[in-house]
Design an enzyme around this catalytic site. Structure first.
Site, PDB file in Angstrom:
ATOM      1  N   ALA A  66      53.904  55.861 -35.790  1.00 57.73           N
ATOM      2  CA  ALA A  66      55.073  56.665 -36.150  1.00 57.73           C
ATOM      3  C   ALA A  66      56.041  56.589 -34.979  1.00 57.73           C
ATOM      4  O   ALA A  66      55.637  56.273 -33.858  1.00 57.73           O
ATOM      5  CB  ALA A  66      54.653  58.102 -36.413  1.00 57.73           C
ATOM      6  N   GLY A 109      50.272  55.606 -36.850  1.00 58.28           N
ATOM      7  CA  GLY A 109      50.801  55.496 -38.216  1.00 58.28           C
ATOM      8  C   GLY A 109      50.728  54.075 -38.762  1.00 58.28           C
ATOM      9  O   GLY A 109      50.673  53.881 -39.982  1.00 58.28           O
ATOM     10  N   GLU A 112      47.333  53.772 -40.055  1.00 56.50           N
ATOM     11  CA  GLU A 112      47.272  54.637 -41.238  1.00 56.50           C
ATOM     12  C   GLU A 112      47.988  54.014 -42.425  1.00 56.50           C
ATOM     13  O   GLU A 112      47.533  54.128 -43.570  1.00 56.50           O
ATOM     14  CB  GLU A 112      47.866  56.012 -40.882  1.00 56.50           C
ATOM     15  CG  GLU A 112      47.014  56.755 -39.856  1.00 56.50           C
ATOM     16  CD  GLU A 112      47.681  57.989 -39.276  1.00 56.50           C
ATOM     17  OE1 GLU A 112      48.748  57.850 -38.642  1.00 56.50           O
ATOM     18  OE2 GLU A 112      47.150  59.094 -39.463  1.00 56.50           O
ATOM     19  N   GLU A 132      46.791  58.681 -30.947  1.00 60.96           N
ATOM     20  CA  GLU A 132      47.598  59.910 -30.915  1.00 60.96           C
ATOM     21  C   GLU A 132      47.164  60.900 -29.838  1.00 60.96           C
ATOM     22  O   GLU A 132      47.987  61.644 -29.309  1.00 60.96           O
ATOM     23  CB  GLU A 132      47.571  60.601 -32.285  1.00 60.96           C
ATOM     24  CG  GLU A 132      48.395  59.889 -33.356  1.00 60.96           C
ATOM     25  CD  GLU A 132      47.624  58.830 -34.117  1.00 60.96           C
ATOM     26  OE1 GLU A 132      46.523  58.418 -33.665  1.00 60.96           O
ATOM     27  OE2 GLU A 132      48.107  58.406 -35.171  1.00 60.96           O
TER      28      GLU A 132
HETATM   29  N1  CO8 Z   1      57.583  54.880 -31.412  1.00 61.06           N
HETATM   30  C1  CO8 Z   1      58.801  54.588 -30.907  1.00 61.06           C
HETATM   31  N2  CO8 Z   1      59.063  53.486 -30.180  1.00 61.06           N
HETATM   32  C2  CO8 Z   1      58.050  52.633 -29.945  1.00 61.06           C
HETATM   33  C3  CO8 Z   1      56.742  52.874 -30.452  1.00 61.06           C
HETATM   34  C4  CO8 Z   1      56.525  54.059 -31.209  1.00 61.06           C
HETATM   35  N3  CO8 Z   1      55.329  54.335 -31.772  1.00 61.06           N
HETATM   36  N4  CO8 Z   1      55.940  51.869 -30.050  1.00 61.06           N
HETATM   37  C5  CO8 Z   1      56.707  51.031 -29.330  1.00 61.06           C
HETATM   38  N5  CO8 Z   1      57.980  51.486 -29.269  1.00 61.06           N
HETATM   39  C6  CO8 Z   1      59.123  50.879 -28.580  1.00 61.06           C
HETATM   40  C7  CO8 Z   1      59.016  51.040 -27.071  1.00 61.06           C
HETATM   41  O1  CO8 Z   1      59.467  52.310 -26.706  1.00 61.06           O
HETATM   42  C8  CO8 Z   1      59.899  49.919 -26.596  1.00 61.06           C
HETATM   43  O2  CO8 Z   1      61.242  50.328 -26.710  1.00 61.06           O
HETATM   44  P1  CO8 Z   1      62.286  50.101 -25.463  1.00 61.06           P
HETATM   45  O3  CO8 Z   1      62.342  48.615 -25.320  1.00 61.06           O
HETATM   46  O4  CO8 Z   1      63.555  50.718 -25.968  1.00 61.06           O
HETATM   47  O5  CO8 Z   1      61.681  50.770 -24.295  1.00 61.06           O
HETATM   48  C9  CO8 Z   1      59.675  48.818 -27.615  1.00 61.06           C
HETATM   49  O6  CO8 Z   1      59.130  49.471 -28.774  1.00 61.06           O
HETATM   50  C10 CO8 Z   1      58.679  47.781 -27.152  1.00 61.06           C
HETATM   51  O7  CO8 Z   1      57.481  48.452 -26.777  1.00 61.06           O
HETATM   52  P2  CO8 Z   1      56.755  48.228 -25.343  1.00 61.06           P
HETATM   53  O8  CO8 Z   1      57.755  47.819 -24.309  1.00 61.06           O
HETATM   54  O9  CO8 Z   1      55.941  49.432 -25.065  1.00 61.06           O
HETATM   55  O10 CO8 Z   1      55.829  46.969 -25.706  1.00 61.06           O
HETATM   56  P3  CO8 Z   1      54.464  46.569 -24.962  1.00 61.06           P
HETATM   57  O11 CO8 Z   1      54.129  45.210 -25.492  1.00 61.06           O
HETATM   58  O12 CO8 Z   1      54.562  46.782 -23.491  1.00 61.06           O
HETATM   59  O13 CO8 Z   1      53.367  47.650 -25.503  1.00 61.06           O
HETATM   60  C11 CO8 Z   1      52.245  48.971 -27.194  1.00 61.06           C
HETATM   61  C12 CO8 Z   1      52.993  47.664 -26.854  1.00 61.06           C
HETATM   62  C13 CO8 Z   1      50.913  49.007 -26.456  1.00 61.06           C
HETATM   63  C14 CO8 Z   1      52.005  49.004 -28.690  1.00 61.06           C
HETATM   64  C15 CO8 Z   1      53.097  50.184 -26.760  1.00 61.06           C
HETATM   65  O14 CO8 Z   1      54.408  50.028 -27.277  1.00 61.06           O
HETATM   66  C16 CO8 Z   1      52.574  51.520 -27.249  1.00 61.06           C
HETATM   67  O15 CO8 Z   1      51.614  52.059 -26.698  1.00 61.06           O
HETATM   68  N6  CO8 Z   1      53.211  52.096 -28.313  1.00 61.06           N
HETATM   69  C17 CO8 Z   1      52.865  53.403 -28.828  1.00 61.06           C
HETATM   70  C18 CO8 Z   1      51.570  53.353 -29.615  1.00 61.06           C
HETATM   71  C19 CO8 Z   1      51.235  54.740 -30.114  1.00 61.06           C
HETATM   72  O16 CO8 Z   1      50.946  55.663 -29.376  1.00 61.06           O
HETATM   73  N7  CO8 Z   1      51.254  54.910 -31.456  1.00 61.06           N
HETATM   74  C20 CO8 Z   1      50.935  56.167 -32.080  1.00 61.06           C
HETATM   75  C21 CO8 Z   1      52.196  56.898 -32.363  1.00 61.06           C
HETATM   76  S1  CO8 Z   1      51.891  58.564 -32.938  1.00 61.06           S
HETATM   77  C22 CO8 Z   1      51.555  58.381 -34.559  1.00 61.06           C
HETATM   78  O17 CO8 Z   1      51.574  57.315 -35.097  1.00 61.06           O
HETATM   79  C23 CO8 Z   1      51.248  59.632 -35.313  1.00 61.06           C
HETATM   80  C24 CO8 Z   1      51.285  59.384 -36.804  1.00 61.06           C
HETATM   81  C25 CO8 Z   1      51.328  60.640 -37.566  1.00 61.06           C
HETATM   82  C26 CO8 Z   1      52.708  61.127 -37.805  1.00 61.06           C
HETATM   83  C27 CO8 Z   1      52.722  62.025 -38.980  1.00 61.06           C
HETATM   84  C28 CO8 Z   1      53.935  62.948 -38.937  1.00 61.06           C
HETATM   85  C29 CO8 Z   1      53.791  64.049 -39.983  1.00 61.06           C
END
Ligand code: CO8
Length: 258
Positions: A66, A109, A112, A132
């Site tokens: 998400a 997400g 999911e 998460e």
């Molecule tokens: N949300 C927003 N932006 C994101 C997300 C995300 N989940 N994942 C990556 N991005 C963005 C980064 O911020 C980055 O943006 P910018 O260049 O502007 O800084 C761009 O995408 C590229 O990402 P990275 O530079 O981090 O790329 P890497 O190759 O270094 O890393 C990873 C890749 C490991 C996947 C890393 O991006 C990461 O850890 N992402 C987050 C993963 C995460 O925690 N996901 C869970 C999110 S919470 C969730 O899904 C809850 C769901 C339930 C919601 C229900 C609501 C009711």
């Protein structure tokens, strides 16, 4: 077609394709993505010319979760009142089989979303997880419920509680993924599988998905009743008579999807 901003859609033969397309955010699922994916899937579902749907992302990311930046400032009241991401219920209710073709990250997400699909095909570079807890929250789009049903309580508990990310092989061993294919072949394999499903009689495929879904929800006795009724109902279709006649006459069936 390009009526959407965050996804690409295309119909190839009897297969509907939905490609997540927010490369700058690794296909993070914000509200717009949720609405567009659901609208596209619902439209394909309503079209009898579509017998299977494929959802995919990029080679680097199916979806990295998400959208954290969209959620960060929200209050509990806001999440509840807006039913944030409630739209995914309509995606999960699509009656046409949906294949998730996963390459790269399927986290939070993203994992999911894959689990809302009927079949998960993984590229050998796929990574799955529910990270998460690293953000101070828990899965919110079905991760605690569907992951347990997919891999069992103990494996799911470890993944949800630790946030550990697993590769394609571990995901396949755990039963989350039906098959691993070389990354370069993922879309071709997904296409072949989707075309195979879409070549069957649509009423039988819709009944099969509905009956499989029932197994996730109910007891064995009730599920067997649902199966028996669905099985019987198919004997009113033209395609059942055609399928069985074709077998007897040793020729391929010509299904008419009714
Ligand atoms: N949300 C927003 N932006 C994101 C997300 C995300 N989940 N994942 C990556 N991005 C963005 C980064 O911020 C980055 O943006 P910018 O260049 O502007 O800084 C761009 O995408 C590229 O990402 P990275 O530079 O981090 O790329 P890497 O190759 O270094 O890393 C990873 C890749 C490991 C996947 C890393 O991006 C990461 O850890 N992402 C987050 C993963 C995460 O925690 N996901 C869970 C999110 S919470 C969730 O899904 C809850 C769901 C339930 C919601 C229900 C609501 C009711």
């Amino acid at each position: 077609t390009n009526e959407y901003e965050t996804i690409l859609t295309e119909q190839r033969g009897r297969v509907g394709w939905i490609t997540l397309n927010r490369p700058q955010a690794l296909n993070a699922l914000n509200s717009q993505v949720a609405e567009e994916v659901t609208a596209a899937a619902t439209a394909f579902d309503a079209d009898p010319g579509v017998g299977a749907i494929v959802v995919t992302g990029s080679e680097k990311a199916f979806a990295a979760g998400a959208d954290i930046k969209e959620m960060e400032a929200m209050s509990a009241a806001e999440i509840t009142a807006t039913d944030h991401f409630g739209v995914w219920r309509d995606f999960a209710a699509v009656r046409t089989p949906v294949i998730a073709a996963v390459s790269g990250f399927a986290l939070g997400g993203g994992c999911e979303l894959a689990m809302m699909c009927d079949i998960i095909l993984a590229a050998d570079n796929a990574k799955f997880g529910q990270p998460e807890v690293n953000l101070g929250v828990i899965p919110g789009m079905g991760g605690t419920q569907r992951l347990i049903r997919a891999v069992g309580y103990y494996k799911a508990a470890e993944l949800v509680l630790s946030g550990r990310i697993i590769g394609a092989e571990e995901a396949e061993r755990a039963g989350l993924v039906s098959r691993i294919v070389p990354t370069a072949d993922l879309l071709a394999e997904a296409s072949t599988l989707a075309e195979t499903i879409a070549s069957k009689s649509l009423p039988s495929i819709i009944a099969a998905k509905a009956t499989l879904d029932a197994a996730m929800e109910t007891t064995l006795a009730v599920g067997l009743d649902i199966e028996r009724e669905a099985f019987a109902s198919l004997f009113d279709t033209v395609d059942q008579k055609e399928g069985m006649a074709a077998f007897r006459e040793k020729r391929p069936p010509q299904f008419v999807n009714r």
